[in-house]
Design a protein around this motif. Structure first.
Motif, PDB file in Angstrom:
ATOM      1  N   VAL A 155      68.787 -47.188  63.001  1.00  0.00           N
ATOM      2  CA  VAL A 155      67.967 -46.002  62.818  1.00  0.00           C
ATOM      3  C   VAL A 155      68.823 -44.868  62.272  1.00  0.00           C
ATOM      4  N   LEU A 156      68.262 -44.192  61.275  1.00  0.00           N
ATOM      5  CA  LEU A 156      68.912 -42.996  60.766  1.00  0.00           C
ATOM      6  C   LEU A 156      67.988 -41.819  61.077  1.00  0.00           C
ATOM      7  N   VAL A 157      68.511 -40.856  61.792  1.00  0.00           N
ATOM      8  CA  VAL A 157      67.686 -39.717  62.187  1.00  0.00           C
ATOM      9  C   VAL A 157      68.191 -38.468  61.468  1.00  0.00           C
ATOM     10  N   CYS A 158      67.241 -37.674  60.982  1.00  0.00           N
ATOM     11  CA  CYS A 158      67.602 -36.443  60.300  1.00  0.00           C
ATOM     12  C   CYS A 158      67.654 -35.306  61.306  1.00  0.00           C
ATOM     13  N   VAL A 159      68.724 -34.543  61.264  1.00  0.00           N
ATOM     14  CA  VAL A 159      68.860 -33.426  62.199  1.00  0.00           C
ATOM     15  C   VAL A 159      69.066 -32.130  61.410  1.00  0.00           C
ATOM     16  N   PRO A 160      68.606 -31.021  61.954  1.00  0.00           N
ATOM     17  CA  PRO A 160      68.826 -29.740  61.268  1.00  0.00           C
ATOM     18  C   PRO A 160      70.318 -29.454  61.173  1.00  0.00           C
ATOM     19  N   CYS A 161      70.729 -28.879  60.038  1.00  0.00           N
ATOM     20  CA  CYS A 161      72.164 -28.681  59.867  1.00  0.00           C
ATOM     21  C   CYS A 161      72.712 -27.637  60.829  1.00  0.00           C
ATOM     22  N   GLY A 162      71.840 -26.822  61.373  1.00  0.00           N
ATOM     23  CA  GLY A 162      72.329 -25.796  62.296  1.00  0.00           C
ATOM     24  C   GLY A 162      72.418 -26.273  63.741  1.00  0.00           C
ATOM     25  N   SER A 163      72.095 -27.537  63.980  1.00  0.00           N
ATOM     26  CA  SER A 163      72.046 -27.985  65.371  1.00  0.00           C
ATOM     27  C   SER A 163      73.453 -28.150  65.940  1.00  0.00           C
ATOM     28  N   THR A 164      73.559 -27.930  67.220  1.00  0.00           N
ATOM     29  CA  THR A 164      74.874 -27.985  67.875  1.00  0.00           C
ATOM     30  C   THR A 164      75.222 -29.429  68.217  1.00  0.00           C
ATOM     31  N   GLN A 165      76.461 -29.620  68.626  1.00  0.00           N
ATOM     32  CA  GLN A 165      76.931 -30.948  69.025  1.00  0.00           C
ATOM     33  C   GLN A 165      76.072 -31.519  70.153  1.00  0.00           C
ATOM     34  N   TYR A 182      72.395 -43.407  63.277  1.00  0.00           N
ATOM     35  CA  TYR A 182      73.138 -42.530  62.381  1.00  0.00           C
ATOM     36  C   TYR A 182      72.394 -41.211  62.286  1.00  0.00           C
ATOM     37  N   LEU A 183      73.154 -40.157  62.092  1.00  0.00           N
ATOM     38  CA  LEU A 183      72.525 -38.844  61.905  1.00  0.00           C
ATOM     39  C   LEU A 183      72.865 -38.346  60.503  1.00  0.00           C
ATOM     40  N   ILE A 184      71.909 -37.693  59.904  1.00  0.00           N
ATOM     41  CA  ILE A 184      72.157 -37.109  58.574  1.00  0.00           C
ATOM     42  C   ILE A 184      71.584 -35.694  58.586  1.00  0.00           C
ATOM     43  N   ASP A 185      72.256 -34.819  57.868  1.00  0.00           N
ATOM     44  CA  ASP A 185      71.766 -33.446  57.793  1.00  0.00           C
ATOM     45  C   ASP A 185      70.460 -33.418  57.011  1.00  0.00           C
ATOM     46  N   GLU A 186      69.526 -32.658  57.524  1.00  0.00           N
ATOM     47  CA  GLU A 186      68.193 -32.637  56.940  1.00  0.00           C
ATOM     48  C   GLU A 186      68.176 -32.203  55.468  1.00  0.00           C
ATOM     49  N   PRO A 187      68.893 -31.136  55.086  1.00  0.00           N
ATOM     50  CA  PRO A 187      68.830 -30.751  53.665  1.00  0.00           C
ATOM     51  C   PRO A 187      69.371 -31.819  52.727  1.00  0.00           C
ATOM     52  N   MET A 188      70.399 -32.527  53.173  1.00  0.00           N
ATOM     53  CA  MET A 188      70.958 -33.615  52.361  1.00  0.00           C
ATOM     54  C   MET A 188      69.886 -34.676  52.135  1.00  0.00           C
ATOM     55  N   SER A 189      69.264 -35.057  53.233  1.00  0.00           N
ATOM     56  CA  SER A 189      68.224 -36.073  53.173  1.00  0.00           C
ATOM     57  C   SER A 189      67.061 -35.604  52.298  1.00  0.00           C
ATOM     58  N   ALA A 190      66.702 -34.331  52.458  1.00  0.00           N
ATOM     59  CA  ALA A 190      65.590 -33.781  51.664  1.00  0.00           C
ATOM     60  C   ALA A 190      65.929 -33.802  50.179  1.00  0.00           C
ATOM     61  N   ALA A 249      58.848 -30.166  45.241  1.00  0.00           N
ATOM     62  CA  ALA A 249      59.130 -31.593  45.045  1.00  0.00           C
ATOM     63  C   ALA A 249      57.844 -32.392  45.152  1.00  0.00           C
ATOM     64  N   GLU A 250      57.882 -33.579  44.589  1.00  0.00           N
ATOM     65  CA  GLU A 250      56.728 -34.454  44.692  1.00  0.00           C
ATOM     66  C   GLU A 250      56.606 -34.928  46.133  1.00  0.00           C
ATOM     67  N   ASP A 251      55.417 -34.874  46.670  1.00  0.00           N
ATOM     68  CA  ASP A 251      55.148 -35.305  48.046  1.00  0.00           C
ATOM     69  C   ASP A 251      56.151 -34.674  49.022  1.00  0.00           C
ATOM     70  N   PRO A 252      56.118 -33.334  49.129  1.00  0.00           N
ATOM     71  CA  PRO A 252      57.177 -32.657  49.886  1.00  0.00           C
ATOM     72  C   PRO A 252      57.244 -33.044  51.372  1.00  0.00           C
ATOM     73  N   LEU A 253      56.110 -33.454  51.943  1.00  0.00           N
ATOM     74  CA  LEU A 253      56.104 -33.780  53.380  1.00  0.00           C
ATOM     75  C   LEU A 253      57.020 -34.947  53.720  1.00  0.00           C
ATOM     76  N   THR A 254      57.094 -35.909  52.818  1.00  0.00           N
ATOM     77  CA  THR A 254      57.823 -37.133  53.147  1.00  0.00           C
ATOM     78  C   THR A 254      59.224 -37.177  52.563  1.00  0.00           C
ATOM     79  N   CYS A 255      59.641 -36.086  51.916  1.00  0.00           N
ATOM     80  CA  CYS A 255      60.939 -36.089  51.238  1.00  0.00           C
ATOM     81  C   CYS A 255      62.083 -36.454  52.171  1.00  0.00           C
ATOM     82  N   VAL A 256      62.098 -35.833  53.345  1.00  0.00           N
ATOM     83  CA  VAL A 256      63.229 -36.029  54.262  1.00  0.00           C
ATOM     84  C   VAL A 256      63.293 -37.487  54.708  1.00  0.00           C
ATOM     85  N   ALA A 257      62.158 -38.033  55.083  1.00  0.00           N
ATOM     86  CA  ALA A 257      62.148 -39.424  55.550  1.00  0.00           C
ATOM     87  C   ALA A 257      62.527 -40.382  54.423  1.00  0.00           C
TER      88      ALA A 257
END
Lengths: 350, 335
Positions: free
Chosen positions: A112-122, A141-149, A320-328
């Motif tokens: 599983v890869l989960v997107c987390v806000p880049c401002g989130s703490t440890q 795995y965790l990925i920063d949300e803006p990167m994923s978006a 972006a095209e289909d902005p709701l699903t961009c991050v996923a």
């Protein structure tokens, strides 16, 4: 351990956008397989010492929000992009992962890869990681949300060119400048769809002396909400409890009123974008000015929000095209790349 | 206005790209390039390339689609057909061109053809193994019985006639000291029969025993004899002491001993002699008498020891020291 690996053979790799408002799951090779509100209804069993059980999750639970009897509580376990209730989040993830693997006999154990806000703490990241592991994930795995978006929107993140992405989610808005598979600058403000709803509730209470629920406020936002004054004025009839009389009353709201109500949270987002542009190195800033800012997330669906940002920044703003699903979708892409590169990662994963 | 324009544009859209169509609408609205460029916050040169459908100077697909959408909104026309025209013009340009990798490693799912095939092979293999085992299990006791019969049966026709009338047969079945002697004397009485093999000699012994076994009266007399093991033990000892001188005379002591199993109830047995030429295995029916062939000592396992009487030279052999839980396991040595 071996057994988990064997179960993994029968599970899909998942990319989860664990959002405050909605949870989206992208399964490798299948696309978006789940898009449900992040809401869980908990039932308190009767009798002394009665345990708690999950009554409903997702769409069904969202219907219950604000309409529950005493023994049921419909809660949103995510607040401002991070976990507010650990165990309930775990249950919700478990439910969603099972739902995605509905037809399988064997208990799923996906990567599983989960997107987390880049401002989130440890601490917040750790909570998300353990929550996903507790829900049955083999590896998390965790990925920063803006990167994923940015990946999901199709931005050329691997080029030596600055790309700016603004992801307006339910709880947070993330703005980031990305170049060469890395985040040059990122900022997260805790303003998002929820704050828009709250602002509408407050506005209606202040100006009409009437209390409306969050679900109603959300409906108002989707139907007549806008971020920039337009030519046409749309109206909508809303029902709420009059505070003075204590009786439900009906009244009419128009799009200009909602625009006024949303001024405060919108200025928060505009402020974040401006701050990001200020902090961006000049070369990358020039790239952004030439190509534009890309909007993703559910907030990008707010009418004319791109025009607001265009007017405020003077830069082209694209949705972006289909902005709701961009991050996923971006997370799914990242998972594929994870396999292709054999662990040598292009961008920060945890 | 829009309706007229789209009617005009519908035909050339197939030939022209979205830019040409947008340009014609812009011109029909009387907007000049510079003002549109400033409204879209784009360079004039970029807007020109967009209108010319020349995407070389423009950034990636995501940006072009965004510009087209914004342009369409500015001209107050629906963006859907414009974007459709763009994707028709650039079918190869994916939304994520830079991240495309030629070969994707596919994950193997349970529904994958190969996984299914392997699963079936494993399942069929297991089924085959179980079937083989089951067939072997059914045939095993049968086979061992057949083997015993093959060993013992061929001896009968040859020896039946000369031995059938011997009066010794009846006496040898009696578990007395005298009968033991009688059976011992049997080979002595038949020295001219051209039998040199030890095994055939013992089988020769067996025949009268079998004949006698057919006589049920002697069988019914047998069980009380086992009740007195001390006497029997003495009897056996006496037998061995007595046989010793006889053995010296005859030069083949082993050949002179006869071991007989008398079954008063169903019993599973496994008897093997020392050289492997004789074996008896499987369940033996009640009332059967079996004289052992082969070369002593015998390794014996008797599953229902209380229903078996072991007769050594016609005298009962005490099983109690070797019996635990009605199963006797021992090696019978004939001195």
């Amino acid at each position: 351990m071996l057994f988990i690996r064997i179960r993994g053979l029968f599970s899909n790799d998942l990319s989860i956008d664990l959002g405050t408002a909605n949870t989206l799951i992208y399964a490798r090779g299948q696309g978006i397989v789940l898009n449900e509100p992040s809401v869980v209804a908990i039932r308190q069993d009767r009798g002394p010492g009665g345990g708690k059980s999950v009554a409903a999750v997702g769409n069904e639970a969202k219907q219950m929000l604000g309409r529950t009897p005493n023994n049921i509580t419909a809660i949103r376990p995510m607040k401002e992009g991070v976990i507010a209730d650990f165990t309930v989040t775990e249950k919700m993830l478990q439910h969603f992962i099972h739902k995605v693997h509905e037809s399988r006999l064997i208990r799923p154990s996906p990567r599983v890869l989960v997107c987390v806000p880049c401002g989130s703490t440890q601490v917040e990241r750790r909570a998300i990681k353990e929550s996903a592991a507790g829900a049955g994930a083999r590896e998390v795995y965790l990925i920063d949300e803006p990167m994923s978006a940015a990946i999901g929107a199709g931005l050329p993140v691997d080029e030596a060119r600055g790309s700016m992405v603004l992801d307006i989610g339910g709880g947070t808005s993330e703005v980031a400048i990305i170049s060469l598979n890395g985040i040059v600058y990122a900022n997260s403000v805790r303003v998002g769809g929820d704050r828009f709803d709250e602002a509408i509730v407050n506005y209606v209470r202040r100006n009409y002396g009437t209390l409306i629920g969050e679900a109603t406020a959300e409906r108002v936002k989707k139907e007549i909400g806008s971020a920039f004054p337009g030519n046409e004025v749309r109206e909508m009839e809303v029902k709420g409890r009059n505070l003075a009389e204590g009786i439900p009353r009906s009244f009419t709201l128009n799009s200009n009123e909602i625009l006024e109500a949303l001024q405060e949270p919108l200025s928060g987002i505009v402020g974040a974008v401006k701050a990001a542009l200020e902090q961006t190195p000049p070369e990358l800033g020039a790239d952004v000015a030439e190509r534009g800012i890309v909007l993703t997330g559910g907030g990008a669906l707010l009418r004319d929000i791109d025009r607001l940002l265009e007017e405020e920044t003077g830069l082209p703003v694209l949705i972006a095209e289909d902005p709701l699903t961009c991050v996923a979708r971006g997370g799914g892409r990242a998972l594929e790349m994870l396999d292709e590169r054999g662990g040598e990662l292009l961008f920060a994963l945890e | 206005m829009n309706a007229v324009v789209t009617d005009d544009a519908d035909v050339p859209v197939v030939i022209d790209g979205p830019g040409k169509r947008l340009k014609s609408i812009r011109e029909s609205k009387g907007l000049d390039l510079a003002s549109v460029a400033s409204m879209l916050h784009l360079n004039v040169s970029k807007l020109e390339s967009l209108e010319e459908d020349d995407y070389e100077n423009l950034p990636g697909a995501v940006f072009i689609q965004g510009y087209l959408r914004n342009y369409a909104r500015l001209l107050e026309i629906p963006s859907g057909p414009v974007l459709e025209a763009y994707s028709k013009l650039n079918p190869g340009r994916e939304s994520m061109p830079d991240l495309k990798v030629n070969h994707l490693r596919k994950e193997v799912h349970s529904s994958h053809g190969l996984v299914r095939m392997i699963t079936w092979v494993i399942v069929l293999g297991l089924f085959g193994l179980v079937l083989t085992w089951w067939q072997g299990y059914l045939q095993w006791p049968l086979k061992s019985d057949q083997m015993v019969e093959e060993e013992t049966v061929p001896a009968y026709p040859e020896e039946d006639k000369p031995l059938g009338d011997l009066p010794m047969g009846r006496e040898s079945a009696l578990p007395t000291f005298d009968s033991g002697q009688a059976s011992l004397q049997l080979p002595v009485a038949q020295p001219d029969d051209q039998i040199t093999d030890e095994q055939t000699i013992t089988i020769e012994d067996e025949v009268p025993a079998e004949e006698a076994g057919a006589d049920q009266t002697t069988l019914t007399e047998l069980p009380p004899l086992t009740d007195n093991p001390a006497d029997l033990q003495e009897g056996r000892l006496a037998t061995t002491s007595e046989t010793a001188p006889v053995a010296v005379e005859q030069d083949s002591p082993a050949a002179t001993k006869s071991v007989e199993l008398v079954f008063s109830g169903d019993c599973w047995v496994n008897v093997r002699d020392s050289v492997g030429s004789f074996k008896l295995a499987g369940t033996q029916p009640s009332g059967k008498r079996q004289v052992l062939g082969g070369t002593p000592p015998y390794k014996m396992v008797l599953g229902n020891a209380s229903a078996v009487t072991v007769l050594v030279n016609g005298s009962s052999f005490d099983l109690t020291p070797y019996t635990s839980g009605n199963v006797a396991k021992f090696t019978l040595e004939l001195d």
